[in-house]
Design an enzyme around this catalytic site. Structure first.
Site, PDB file in Angstrom:
ATOM      1  N   PHE A  11       0.842  -1.275  -0.005  1.00  8.81           N
ATOM      2  CA  PHE A  11       0.267   0.018  -0.008  1.00  8.81           C
ATOM      3  C   PHE A  11       1.093   1.335  -0.333  1.00  8.81           C
ATOM      4  O   PHE A  11       0.618   2.091  -1.120  1.00  8.81           O
ATOM      5  CB  PHE A  11      -0.596  -0.157   1.689  1.00  8.81           C
ATOM      6  N   THR A 123       5.727   2.226  12.683  1.00 10.96           N
ATOM      7  CA  THR A 123       4.657   2.335  13.278  1.00 10.96           C
ATOM      8  C   THR A 123       4.482   2.843  15.058  1.00 10.96           C
ATOM      9  O   THR A 123       5.160   2.960  15.244  1.00 10.96           O
ATOM     10  CB  THR A 123       4.030   1.510  12.976  1.00 10.96           C
ATOM     11  N   ASP A 124       3.597   4.411  14.548  1.00 11.12           N
ATOM     12  CA  ASP A 124       3.300   4.305  15.854  1.00 11.12           C
ATOM     13  C   ASP A 124       2.548   3.687  17.247  1.00 11.12           C
ATOM     14  O   ASP A 124       2.875   3.204  18.566  1.00 11.12           O
ATOM     15  CB  ASP A 124       2.192   5.688  15.907  1.00 11.12           C
ATOM     16  N   GLU A 125       2.906   2.225  16.893  1.00  7.81           N
ATOM     17  CA  GLU A 125       2.073   1.164  16.917  1.00  7.81           C
ATOM     18  C   GLU A 125       3.372   0.783  18.549  1.00  7.81           C
ATOM     19  O   GLU A 125       3.173   0.084  19.534  1.00  7.81           O
ATOM     20  CB  GLU A 125       1.499  -0.283  16.917  1.00  7.81           C
ATOM     21  N   TYR A 147       2.818  -8.003  16.330  1.00  8.47           N
ATOM     22  CA  TYR A 147       3.377  -6.851  15.015  1.00  8.47           C
ATOM     23  C   TYR A 147       3.982  -5.527  15.569  1.00  8.47           C
ATOM     24  O   TYR A 147       5.090  -4.962  15.082  1.00  8.47           O
ATOM     25  CB  TYR A 147       2.105  -6.325  14.576  1.00  8.47           C
TER      26      TYR A 147
HETATM   27  P1  NAD Z   1       1.086  -3.775   3.183  1.00 13.03           P
HETATM   28  O1  NAD Z   1       1.725  -4.854   4.085  1.00 13.03           O
HETATM   29  O2  NAD Z   1      -0.234  -3.323   1.935  1.00 13.03           O
HETATM   30  O3  NAD Z   1       2.696  -4.039   2.624  1.00 13.03           O
HETATM   31  C1  NAD Z   1       3.842  -4.765   2.515  1.00 13.03           C
HETATM   32  C2  NAD Z   1       4.834  -5.343   1.602  1.00 13.03           C
HETATM   33  O4  NAD Z   1       5.897  -5.531   1.956  1.00 13.03           O
HETATM   34  C3  NAD Z   1       4.060  -5.596   0.913  1.00 13.03           C
HETATM   35  O5  NAD Z   1       4.087  -5.454  -0.754  1.00 13.03           O
HETATM   36  C4  NAD Z   1       5.165  -7.517   0.390  1.00 13.03           C
HETATM   37  O6  NAD Z   1       4.635  -8.140  -0.279  1.00 13.03           O
HETATM   38  C5  NAD Z   1       6.701  -7.079   1.059  1.00 13.03           C
HETATM   39  N1  NAD Z   1       6.739  -7.539   1.809  1.00 13.03           N
HETATM   40  C6  NAD Z   1       6.624  -8.338   3.085  1.00 13.03           C
HETATM   41  N2  NAD Z   1       7.135  -8.477   4.005  1.00 13.03           N
HETATM   42  C7  NAD Z   1       8.584  -9.238   2.973  1.00 13.03           C
HETATM   43  C8  NAD Z   1       9.284  -9.545   2.451  1.00 13.03           C
HETATM   44  N3  NAD Z   1      10.600 -10.975   3.550  1.00 13.03           N
HETATM   45  N4  NAD Z   1      10.723  -8.842   1.532  1.00 13.03           N
HETATM   46  C9  NAD Z   1      10.112  -8.406   0.359  1.00 13.03           C
HETATM   47  N5  NAD Z   1       8.728  -8.183   0.702  1.00 13.03           N
HETATM   48  C10 NAD Z   1       7.574  -8.232   1.364  1.00 13.03           C
HETATM   49  O7  NAD Z   1       2.452  -2.661   4.302  1.00 13.03           O
HETATM   50  P2  NAD Z   1       1.759  -0.886   4.106  1.00 13.03           P
HETATM   51  O8  NAD Z   1       0.542  -1.063   4.585  1.00 13.03           O
HETATM   52  O9  NAD Z   1       1.978  -0.339   2.578  1.00 13.03           O
HETATM   53  O10 NAD Z   1       2.940  -0.747   5.303  1.00 13.03           O
HETATM   54  C11 NAD Z   1       3.895  -0.883   4.775  1.00 13.03           C
HETATM   55  C12 NAD Z   1       5.457  -0.129   5.687  1.00 13.03           C
HETATM   56  O11 NAD Z   1       4.921   0.810   6.512  1.00 13.03           O
HETATM   57  C13 NAD Z   1       5.366  -1.656   6.715  1.00 13.03           C
HETATM   58  O12 NAD Z   1       6.654  -1.508   8.018  1.00 13.03           O
HETATM   59  C14 NAD Z   1       4.460  -0.962   8.466  1.00 13.03           C
HETATM   60  O13 NAD Z   1       4.875  -1.259   9.325  1.00 13.03           O
HETATM   61  C15 NAD Z   1       4.659   0.923   8.260  1.00 13.03           C
HETATM   62  N6  NAD Z   1       3.806   1.518   8.795  1.00 13.03           N
HETATM   63  C16 NAD Z   1       1.967   1.393   7.731  1.00 13.03           C
HETATM   64  C17 NAD Z   1       1.096   1.938   8.656  1.00 13.03           C
HETATM   65  C18 NAD Z   1      -0.273   1.802   8.309  1.00 13.03           C
HETATM   66  O14 NAD Z   1      -1.168   2.595   8.488  1.00 13.03           O
HETATM   67  N7  NAD Z   1      -0.227   0.453   6.862  1.00 13.03           N
HETATM   68  C19 NAD Z   1       1.133   2.815   9.268  1.00 13.03           C
HETATM   69  C20 NAD Z   1       2.477   3.198  10.269  1.00 13.03           C
HETATM   70  C21 NAD Z   1       3.416   2.405   9.361  1.00 13.03           C
HETATM   71  O1  DAU Z   2      -1.311   2.691  13.669  1.00 10.48           O
HETATM   72  C1  DAU Z   2      -0.066   2.392  12.552  1.00 10.48           C
HETATM   73  C2  DAU Z   2      -0.843   0.898  12.148  1.00 10.48           C
HETATM   74  O2  DAU Z   2      -2.113   0.873  11.393  1.00 10.48           O
HETATM   75  C3  DAU Z   2       0.062   0.345  10.890  1.00 10.48           C
HETATM   76  O3  DAU Z   2       1.288   0.295  11.978  1.00 10.48           O
HETATM   77  C4  DAU Z   2      -0.445  -0.593  10.806  1.00 10.48           C
HETATM   78  O4  DAU Z   2       0.660  -1.834   9.420  1.00 10.48           O
HETATM   79  C5  DAU Z   2      -1.995  -1.072  10.380  1.00 10.48           C
HETATM   80  O5  DAU Z   2      -2.440  -2.177   9.918  1.00 10.48           O
HETATM   81  C6  DAU Z   2      -2.833  -0.233  11.471  1.00 10.48           C
HETATM   82  O6  DAU Z   2      -2.711  -1.337  12.395  1.00 10.48           O
HETATM   83  P1  DAU Z   2      -4.408  -0.991  12.650  1.00 10.48           P
HETATM   84  O7  DAU Z   2      -4.457  -1.898  13.915  1.00 10.48           O
HETATM   85  O8  DAU Z   2      -4.721   0.275  14.182  1.00 10.48           O
HETATM   86  O9  DAU Z   2      -5.408  -0.972  12.058  1.00 10.48           O
HETATM   87  P2  DAU Z   2      -6.343  -1.297  11.031  1.00 10.48           P
HETATM   88  O10 DAU Z   2      -7.177  -0.885  10.460  1.00 10.48           O
HETATM   89  O11 DAU Z   2      -5.995  -3.206  11.700  1.00 10.48           O
HETATM   90  O12 DAU Z   2      -7.416  -1.556  12.501  1.00 10.48           O
HETATM   91  C7  DAU Z   2      -8.231  -0.189  12.993  1.00 10.48           C
HETATM   92  C8  DAU Z   2      -9.080  -0.293  14.199  1.00 10.48           C
HETATM   93  O13 DAU Z   2      -9.999  -0.710  14.108  1.00 10.48           O
HETATM   94  C9  DAU Z   2      -8.854  -1.221  15.356  1.00 10.48           C
HETATM   95  O14 DAU Z   2      -8.614   0.134  16.607  1.00 10.48           O
HETATM   96  C10 DAU Z   2      -9.130  -2.139  15.223  1.00 10.48           C
HETATM   97  C11 DAU Z   2     -10.322  -1.573  14.213  1.00 10.48           C
HETATM   98  N1  DAU Z   2     -11.318  -2.821  13.847  1.00 10.48           N
HETATM   99  C12 DAU Z   2      -9.896  -3.265  12.434  1.00 10.48           C
HETATM  100  C13 DAU Z   2     -10.878  -4.372  11.780  1.00 10.48           C
HETATM  101  C14 DAU Z   2      -9.297  -4.685  10.592  1.00 10.48           C
HETATM  102  C15 DAU Z   2     -12.811  -3.573  13.958  1.00 10.48           C
HETATM  103  O15 DAU Z   2     -13.375  -2.778  14.488  1.00 10.48           O
HETATM  104  N2  DAU Z   2     -12.733  -4.348  12.950  1.00 10.48           N
HETATM  105  C16 DAU Z   2     -11.987  -4.635  11.868  1.00 10.48           C
HETATM  106  O16 DAU Z   2     -12.959  -5.322  11.273  1.00 10.48           O
END
Ligand code: NAD
Ligand code: DAU
Length: 333
Positions: A11, A123-125, A147
């Site tokens: 993403f 991530t903030d997590e 995670y």
């Molecule tokens: P995503 O799950 O959409 O994509 C992850 C990508 O990494 C995928 O394309 C997957 O194929 C690839 N991947 C996984 N394992 C791999 C490996 N061993 N070698 C090579 N490629 C691999 O993730 P995202 O939501 O785009 O998140 C990207 C980064 O940003 C992550 O490091 C995540 O922790 C961080 N992040 C995400 C969020 C969020 O809200 N989505 C917020 C803060 C930080």
């Molecule tokens: O804060 C950054 C993080 O945000 C990233 O590091 C992670 O990669 C990303 O997955 C995301 O984590 P969250 O756990 O916050 O995201 P998620 O979309 O899974 O859930 C968001 C909120 O919604 C959380 O409080 C759980 C709730 N939820 C989630 C799902 C999937 C539901 O209530 N129902 C659901 O089915």
């Protein structure tokens, strides 16, 4: 600049690649992605012919593959990770492997080829949950899910390299991203696509958990700033300033799609569910960062993107996603 972007078929990584190719047409990008369930080359169709972009399928845990690509570049930006909290509760092993060991393999390659910059996307997590106020970069790490713990372990390893080897790394920690092309296991694309199909929306617990939402292109702009102006060994929080409870978010989605609130189902809560995330991002703001995308407007655009691009998510939802979903949500209704 010649960059190795890892996880670029996911993403945020795919948005960042497109962002970089537009903002810096002279940069050369290699995208290393394993194409796990979350990797999707459909996310990059519009750039795959760009002569400054190349895709390589492979694993960041594979030192031979990583070294081969790392010798051609001078910067690594590591997005590659296992990213979904619920999956980490079902099966933590892959998270430890990619988010910790994979980070080590990438940093060793960067050291070997004397790279000038290594950027770890975190991530903030890693800070855990906060009832009031906001986490700063100096807040202690108290991750609550496998995670979050795997990301925190990766962060600590990166910071140890900066202190021990003078390794030129920077860390960013961002809040919850949203936008097009997000895998529909995450709340926004899951709820939007379920609502479009008139399926029930599984809201965890009391629905009052709070997330701080940031539009994915604001995250990309902040990473750009950290990459070009950040200081070695520093951590930069990136927030959106848009705190919403999950129930508020769900109503915004349903209203936009003109779907009834009766689709909402309260389901058993996520174990160890963090109540609230909030970040102080003064440090990256001091480098010039400002979130530029208003929340409700970009959420609306995002909802419409999923509505107008059913082929993108229907392909995913009709594949292995179904098995995951049935396993994850079984017995919770
Ligand atoms: P995503 O799950 O959409 O994509 C992850 C990508 O990494 C995928 O394309 C997957 O194929 C690839 N991947 C996984 N394992 C791999 C490996 N061993 N070698 C090579 N490629 C691999 O993730 P995202 O939501 O785009 O998140 C990207 C980064 O940003 C992550 O490091 C995540 O922790 C961080 N992040 C995400 C969020 C969020 O809200 N989505 C917020 C803060 C930080
Ligand atoms: O804060 C950054 C993080 O945000 C990233 O590091 C992670 O990669 C990303 O997955 C995301 O984590 P969250 O756990 O916050 O995201 P998620 O979309 O899974 O859930 C968001 C909120 O919604 C959380 O409080 C759980 C709730 N939820 C989630 C799902 C999937 C539901 O209530 N129902 C659901 O089915």
């Amino acid at each position: 600049m010649r960059l190795l972007i890892t996880g670029g078929a996911g993403f945020i990584g795919s948005h960042f690649i497109r962002y970089l190719l537009q903002a810096y047409p002279k940069y050369r990008i290699v995208n290393l992605d394993k194409l796990t369930y979350a990797g999707n080359l459909d996310n990059l169709r519009d750039v795959e012919e760009n002569p400054h972009y190349r895709f390589a399928q492979g694993d960041i845990c594979d030192p031979v593959m990583v070294n081969t690509l790392a010798q051609e570049v001078d910067v690594i930006v590591n997005f590659a990770a296992e990213t979904h909290v619920d999956r980490s509760i079902l099966e933590p092993g892959g998270f430890i492997r990619t988010d910790v060991h994979g980070t080590y393999i990438l940093m060793e390659a960067a050291r070997r080829f004397n790279h000038r910059r290594y950027l770890q996307i975190s991530t903030d997590e890693v800070y855990g949950s906060i009832q009031t106020g906001a986490f700063t970069e100096d807040s202690p790490l108290q991750p609550n899910s496998p995670y979050a713990a795997s990301k925190a372990a990766g962060d600590l390893l990166v910071l140890s390299y900066t202190r021990t080897y003078g390794f030129p790394a920077i860390l960013t920690r961002c809040s919850n991203n949203f936008g097009p092309n997000q895998y529909p296991e995450k709340i926004i694309p899951l709820f939007v696509t379920h609502a479009l199909e008139d399926q029930p929306l599984p809201l965890y617990g009391d629905g009052r958990n709070v997330r701080d939402w940031i539009y994915v292109l604001d995250h990309c702009a902040a990473i750009d700033i950290a990459l070009h102006h950040g200081k070695t060994g520093e951590v930069y929080n990136i927030g959106g300033g848009n705190e919403r409870t999950n129930i508020e978010l769900t109503h915004l989605i349903l209203n936009e799609l003109d779907k009834p609130a009766s689709l909402i189902r309260s389901v058993t809560d996520r174990p160890g569910h963090d109540r609230r995330y909030a970040l102080s991002d003064q440090k990256i703001r001091a480098l010039g960062y400002r979130p530029r995308h208003p929340f409700e407007e970009t959420l609306r655009e995002t909802v419409r993107w999923y509505r107008d691009n059913p082929a993108w998510w229907q392909k995913i939802k009709s594949g292995t996603f179904r098995h995951y979903y049935d396993q994850q949500y079984a017995g919770r209704w």
